[in-house]
Design a protein around this motif. Structure first.
Motif, short mmCIF file in Angstrom:
data_model
loop_
_atom_site.label_atom_id
_atom_site.label_comp_id
_atom_site.label_asym_id
_atom_site.label_seq_id
_atom_site.Cartn_x
_atom_site.Cartn_y
_atom_site.Cartn_z
N PRO A 30 -57.50 -44.57 -16.40
CA PRO A 30 -58.41 -43.41 -16.43
C PRO A 30 -57.63 -42.11 -16.19
CG PRO A 30 -59.17 -45.10 -14.86
CD PRO A 30 -57.74 -45.39 -15.21
N THR A 31 -57.84 -41.12 -17.05
CA THR A 31 -57.17 -39.82 -16.87
C THR A 31 -58.13 -38.69 -17.28
OG1 THR A 31 -56.34 -39.30 -19.10
CG2 THR A 31 -55.08 -40.92 -17.84
N MET A 32 -57.70 -37.48 -16.92
CA MET A 32 -58.43 -36.30 -17.39
C MET A 32 -57.64 -35.61 -18.51
SD MET A 32 -60.50 -34.78 -14.21
CE MET A 32 -59.18 -33.90 -13.40
N HIS A 36 -48.89 -36.13 -18.85
CA HIS A 36 -47.49 -35.90 -18.52
C HIS A 36 -46.84 -37.24 -18.18
CE1 HIS A 36 -48.88 -36.41 -14.44
NE2 HIS A 36 -49.69 -35.37 -14.55
N GLY A 38 -46.21 -38.69 -15.53
CA GLY A 38 -46.92 -39.47 -14.50
C GLY A 38 -47.96 -40.37 -15.15
N HIS A 39 -48.77 -39.77 -16.04
CA HIS A 39 -49.77 -40.57 -16.77
C HIS A 39 -49.09 -41.64 -17.62
CE1 HIS A 39 -51.98 -36.53 -16.50
NE2 HIS A 39 -52.80 -37.35 -15.89
N LEU A 42 -48.20 -44.73 -15.97
CA LEU A 42 -49.35 -45.62 -15.73
C LEU A 42 -49.65 -46.45 -16.99
CD1 LEU A 42 -51.97 -43.34 -13.85
CD2 LEU A 42 -49.94 -44.45 -12.95
N PHE A 148 -53.89 -46.71 -11.33
CA PHE A 148 -54.04 -45.37 -10.73
C PHE A 148 -52.71 -44.96 -10.13
CE2 PHE A 148 -58.15 -47.32 -10.97
CZ PHE A 148 -58.99 -46.28 -11.34
N GLY A 149 -52.56 -43.66 -9.87
CA GLY A 149 -51.29 -43.15 -9.34
C GLY A 149 -51.35 -42.92 -7.84
N LYS A 151 -49.88 -40.66 -6.47
CA LYS A 151 -49.96 -39.20 -6.32
C LYS A 151 -51.29 -38.81 -5.68
CE LYS A 151 -49.87 -34.77 -7.44
NZ LYS A 151 -51.00 -34.46 -8.26
N ASP A 152 -52.38 -39.48 -6.13
CA ASP A 152 -53.70 -39.25 -5.55
C ASP A 152 -54.01 -40.43 -4.62
OD1 ASP A 152 -54.99 -36.89 -7.38
OD2 ASP A 152 -53.63 -38.14 -8.52
N GLN A 155 -57.59 -41.08 -3.47
CA GLN A 155 -58.40 -41.56 -4.60
C GLN A 155 -58.13 -43.05 -4.86
OE1 GLN A 155 -58.97 -39.38 -8.47
NE2 GLN A 155 -57.33 -40.71 -9.12
N PRO A 176 -46.23 -45.75 -8.55
CA PRO A 176 -45.57 -44.71 -7.76
C PRO A 176 -45.70 -43.30 -8.34
CG PRO A 176 -43.98 -46.39 -8.50
CD PRO A 176 -45.31 -46.75 -9.08
N ILE A 177 -45.44 -42.31 -7.49
CA ILE A 177 -45.49 -40.90 -7.90
C ILE A 177 -44.31 -40.58 -8.82
CG2 ILE A 177 -45.40 -38.49 -7.09
CD1 ILE A 177 -46.48 -39.45 -4.39
N VAL A 178 -44.59 -39.94 -9.93
CA VAL A 178 -43.52 -39.48 -10.82
C VAL A 178 -43.30 -37.99 -10.58
CG1 VAL A 178 -42.80 -39.18 -13.23
CG2 VAL A 178 -44.05 -41.24 -12.54
N MET A 186 -45.45 -34.41 -10.56
CA MET A 186 -46.08 -33.99 -11.81
C MET A 186 -47.58 -33.90 -11.65
SD MET A 186 -44.01 -35.69 -14.86
CE MET A 186 -42.26 -35.42 -14.99
P1 AMP Z 1 -55.63 -37.02 -13.59
O1 AMP Z 1 -55.51 -36.88 -15.06
O2 AMP Z 1 -54.98 -35.92 -12.82
O3 AMP Z 1 -57.02 -37.33 -13.15
O4 AMP Z 1 -54.78 -38.30 -13.21
C1 AMP Z 1 -55.02 -39.54 -13.83
C2 AMP Z 1 -54.21 -40.60 -13.14
O5 AMP Z 1 -52.83 -40.26 -13.20
C3 AMP Z 1 -54.55 -40.74 -11.65
O6 AMP Z 1 -54.56 -42.12 -11.31
C4 AMP Z 1 -53.42 -40.02 -10.98
O7 AMP Z 1 -53.15 -40.48 -9.68
C5 AMP Z 1 -52.27 -40.34 -11.91
N1 AMP Z 1 -51.21 -39.36 -11.76
C6 AMP Z 1 -51.30 -38.01 -11.85
N2 AMP Z 1 -50.11 -37.44 -11.58
C7 AMP Z 1 -49.24 -38.45 -11.32
C8 AMP Z 1 -47.86 -38.50 -10.97
N3 AMP Z 1 -47.13 -37.39 -10.83
N4 AMP Z 1 -47.30 -39.71 -10.75
C9 AMP Z 1 -48.04 -40.84 -10.88
N5 AMP Z 1 -49.35 -40.86 -11.22
C10 AMP Z 1 -49.94 -39.68 -11.42
#
Ligand code: AMP
Length: 283
Positions: A30-32, A36, A38-39, A42, A148-149, A151-152, A155, A176-178, A186
């Protein structure tokens, strides 16, 4: 190959049912959108976990409070689709608001205790929007796994909790966080930063690395570390601390000397952009 773009719940359900009938395992990311690295990490993780990968791209209005950045949240679907194709995602679920929240919509999923801590203090309605949309996505896709990341971190924990409490069949994976090469985590919201703010934002990662190093060297005085981080961040004129918290990584209650794993999480306004970052500290 370009992933299949799916705009309706009915079509998404049909495709995932077909895959399940064929014995294919499905993973959901799931993303918005405004994707980048990070996504993309995943998506790669999802492909390892399953045979078919669904990326959802939806800027979920219920997780934004009035006055937050819903309207200006960055969007670029064509670019996102290209990136999903490069990562060999099988489907992109890209619904519109009337599909997810039709007129008369009034049902929400609400996590009681984890949601009012950390980011919940500044964004009291945020996680209700997150748990609601993720529960809907889980019901629509019925994936075997969802990624899920870290990073959150809050969440991810809330969603793990929700999946357990509501008996979703979907296994939660946290990746993990990228970070950018210079250490900034990111985030789609980094796009809001001016070049000067972008430089100043490095203090988030720098202060976490400082605390991590002190921790590894045996310092356990969390009040002192918190004060040091506060001083480092406040020294940057564009930065204003929202919170710096040492919490138990499972309960998000304030950490004490018995917490086996501690989450050091922070949120900082850089100009008007609110950024978050965190590190896990192990005993
Ligand atoms: P978002 O589009 O911001 O809602 O993020 C969608 C998914 O990407 C969420 O599970 C976030 O935790 C993950 N995510 C966002 N940024 C990063 C990052 N820098 N590293 C890893 N996962 C990330």
């Amino acid at each position: 190959m370009t992933p299949k773009v799916i705009k309706t719940i009915g079509e998404m359900r049909r495709l995932s049912r077909q895959w399940r009938r064929e014995g294919q395992r499905i993973a959901l990311v799931p993303t918005m959108g405004f994707l980048h690295e990070g996504h993309l990490s995943l998506i790669r993780r999802a492909r390892k976990a399953a045979d078919k990968t669904v990326v959802s791209i939806y800027v979920n209005p219920t997780q934004f409070a009035p006055g937050e950045d819903l309207d200006k949240y960055p969007r670029d679907f064509e670019r996102d689709l290209k990136l999903c194709a490069e990562e060999r995602a099988d489907a992109v679920f890209f619904p519109e608001n009337h599909e997810m929240y039709p007129p008369g919509y009034q049902t929400y999923v609400f996590n009681e205790h984890l949601s009012d801590k950390l980011c919940g203090q500044t964004r009291p309605t945020h996680f209700k929007g997150v748990t609601t949309i993720v529960a809907k996505l889980f019901n629509i896709v019925e994936a075997d796994a969802a990624v899920f990341g870290q990073k959150d971190a809050q969440q991810a924990l809330i969603i793990r909790n929700m999946a357990r409490d509501l008996n979703f069949r979907t296994n939660i994976i946290v990746a993990p966080i990228v970070r950018e090469n210079d250490g900034l985590a990111m985030s789609s919201r980094n796009k809001y930063l001016t070049p000067d703010q972008r430089k100043q934002a490095l203090v988030l990662n720098k202060s976490l690395r400082y605390a991590e190093k002190q921790w590894q060297e045996g310092l356990r005085d969390m009040a002192r570390l918190k004060a040091d981080i506060y001083t480092m961040i406040s020294a940057r004129n564009a930065c204003r601390v929202d919170y710096i918290s040492f919490v138990d990584a499972c309960t998000l209650e304030e950490a004490d000397s018995r917490s086996p794993e501690i989450l050091l999480a922070l949120a900082v306004f850089v100009g008007t952009t609110r950024l978050i970052d965190n590190v896990l500290l192990r005993r």
